[in-house]
Design a protein around this motif. Structure first.
Motif, mmCIF file in Angstrom:
data_model
loop_
_atom_site.group_PDB
_atom_site.id
_atom_site.type_symbol
_atom_site.label_atom_id
_atom_site.label_comp_id
_atom_site.label_asym_id
_atom_site.label_seq_id
_atom_site.Cartn_x
_atom_site.Cartn_y
_atom_site.Cartn_z
ATOM 1 N N GLN A 139 57.273 68.068 58.703
ATOM 2 C CA GLN A 139 56.730 67.682 57.402
ATOM 3 C C GLN A 139 57.355 68.538 56.305
ATOM 4 N N ARG A 140 58.301 67.957 55.581
ATOM 5 C CA ARG A 140 58.892 68.614 54.408
ATOM 6 C C ARG A 140 59.094 67.564 53.334
ATOM 7 N N PRO A 141 58.367 67.638 52.238
ATOM 8 C CA PRO A 141 57.339 68.638 51.953
ATOM 9 C C PRO A 141 56.095 68.426 52.821
ATOM 10 N N MET A 142 55.296 69.465 52.916
ATOM 11 C CA MET A 142 54.023 69.359 53.628
ATOM 12 C C MET A 142 53.036 68.654 52.716
ATOM 13 N N ASP A 143 52.353 67.641 53.248
ATOM 14 C CA ASP A 143 51.395 66.924 52.405
ATOM 15 C C ASP A 143 50.273 67.841 51.938
ATOM 16 N N LEU A 144 49.697 68.585 52.866
ATOM 17 C CA LEU A 144 48.581 69.472 52.510
ATOM 18 C C LEU A 144 48.673 70.764 53.299
ATOM 19 N N MET A 145 48.706 71.875 52.590
ATOM 20 C CA MET A 145 48.650 73.198 53.219
ATOM 21 C C MET A 145 47.363 73.867 52.770
ATOM 22 N N GLN A 146 46.589 74.354 53.751
ATOM 23 C CA GLN A 146 45.274 74.926 53.483
ATOM 24 C C GLN A 146 45.216 76.374 53.973
ATOM 25 N N VAL A 147 44.391 77.166 53.327
ATOM 26 C CA VAL A 147 44.163 78.535 53.785
ATOM 27 C C VAL A 147 43.044 78.488 54.820
ATOM 28 N N HIS A 148 43.395 78.807 56.061
ATOM 29 C CA HIS A 148 42.477 78.648 57.190
ATOM 30 C C HIS A 148 41.383 79.717 57.152
ATOM 31 N N ASN A 149 40.140 79.245 57.103
ATOM 32 C CA ASN A 149 38.964 80.125 57.141
ATOM 33 C C ASN A 149 39.027 81.235 56.095
ATOM 34 N N LEU A 150 39.706 80.960 54.988
ATOM 35 C CA LEU A 150 39.776 81.861 53.827
ATOM 36 C C LEU A 150 40.448 83.202 54.129
ATOM 37 N N VAL A 151 41.253 83.271 55.185
ATOM 38 C CA VAL A 151 41.929 84.525 55.519
ATOM 39 C C VAL A 151 42.962 84.853 54.429
ATOM 40 N N ASP A 152 42.763 85.976 53.731
ATOM 41 C CA ASP A 152 43.667 86.430 52.663
ATOM 42 C C ASP A 152 43.933 85.301 51.667
ATOM 43 N N TRP A 153 42.878 84.628 51.267
ATOM 44 C CA TRP A 153 43.031 83.403 50.494
ATOM 45 C C TRP A 153 43.651 83.615 49.122
#
Length: 309
Positions: A139-153
């Motif tokens: 996936q390039r570009p990535m459709d959605l990138m999320q910060v998992h469980n707010l780690v170093d968000w």
């Protein structure tokens, strides 16, 4: 001791013998809609199918055809039935690699709305991990990138805003799976420019209705729902119990659809991502996005029906 019914057995008994393996290609029986519902992504208006696929545990498999063939069929049917959202994470073992490899084999890479996460600390490590995830998922570009469980968000959202401006990712979000993180999620929704929040929500666990769902709607943030079946425990509550006749009023054919349609009946929800490695369950899940959805009065009746079991 009575042997608990599997979801497959419950599905067959609900729909009739063999019906679980013989869904109509596009629309559920009697449904006025022949296409899965879409919801607009609030920040852009782009339509997104309202039922997707989670990959935790089920897609963490090896390279054998025995392990991968059912997953390949799950992906094929997801797209055939009108779905596109596939959610993963580097935390999910081999899931990203499996999604990327199978979608490429099927020629479906461009049909998928790929969503994954960053799950580490530090700017450099975060960028390395996200680059690796995009490669694994093709996936390039990535459709959605999320910060998992707010780690170093805070660190990762700064990076992702830059990447979004550069076109490396299309959408940015944050996720968590516990109710204890809801205050932090609310703060981020109100203070940062994000496109999605992913959170736990079900007919049994409804705390998101109190604050987060209205807040997301107010701030034009899309909502992706995880944990819709409470880890499968909701099926245990309805074991051996027939689906009420009145559920036909919103084109509900199974208990899985009952649980998913309750979630989709809330207009702030953009997409729900039940995980499965079973093609029959995938069909059942996606079909919750077909036909009519319950209104507020019907959703109240659904809550009461489950409480009374």
């Amino acid at each position: 001791m009575r042997t608990p019914l599997s979801r497959r057995t419950m599905l067959k008994r609900t729909l009739g013998a063999g019906a679980a393996l013989a869904f109509a290609p596009l629309a559920p029986t009697g449904s006025p809609s022949a296409e899965v519902h879409t919801r607009p992504i609030p920040s852009t208006g782009e339509p997104l199918p309202c039922v997707g696929l989670g990959t935790w545990r089920q897609f963490d498999v090896g390279t054998s055809s025995e392990a991968r063939e059912p997953l390949k069929e799950v992906l094929r049917q997801l797209v055939a039935l009108g779905g596109s959202v596939i959610d993963s994470s580097p935390m999910y073992g081999r899931a990203e690699r499996v999604v990327g490899a199978l979608s490429a084999e099927l020629g479906l890479t461009d049909e998928i709305f790929g969503a994954t996460k960053v799950w580490t600390r530090g700017r450099e490590k975060g960028m390395e991990q996200m680059e690796r995830s995009m490669t694994r998922m093709n996936q390039r570009p990535m459709d959605l990138m999320q910060v998992h469980n707010l780690v170093d968000w805070e660190t990762h959202l700064d990076t992702l805003q830059d990447w979004k401006a550069q076109g490396k990712v299309r959408y940015v979000g944050v996720t968590h799976y516990t109710l204890g993180a809801f205050d932090d999620l609310a703060h981020i929704i109100q203070s940062r420019n994000i496109d999605f929040v992913q959170l736990p929500y079900s007919i049994q666990t409804r705390r998101a209705e109190e604050r987060l769902l209205p807040l997301a709607a107010e701030n034009e943030v899309g909502v992706i729902v995880n944990g819709p079946f409470e880890g499968g425990s909701l099926f245990g509550r309805v074991e051996g119990i027939p689906l009420p006749d009145w559920t036909s009023s919103f084109d509900c054919e199974s208990w899985a659809q009952f649980f998913l349609k309750y979630i989709l009946g809330h207009e702030a929800v953009t997409c729900v991502i039940p995980g499965t490695s079973d093609p029959d369950h995938l069909q059942d899940n996606v079909r919750a996005g077909y036909g009519r959805l319950p209104d507020s009065d019907t959703r109240s009746r659904m809550r009461t029906a489950l409480q009374d079991l």
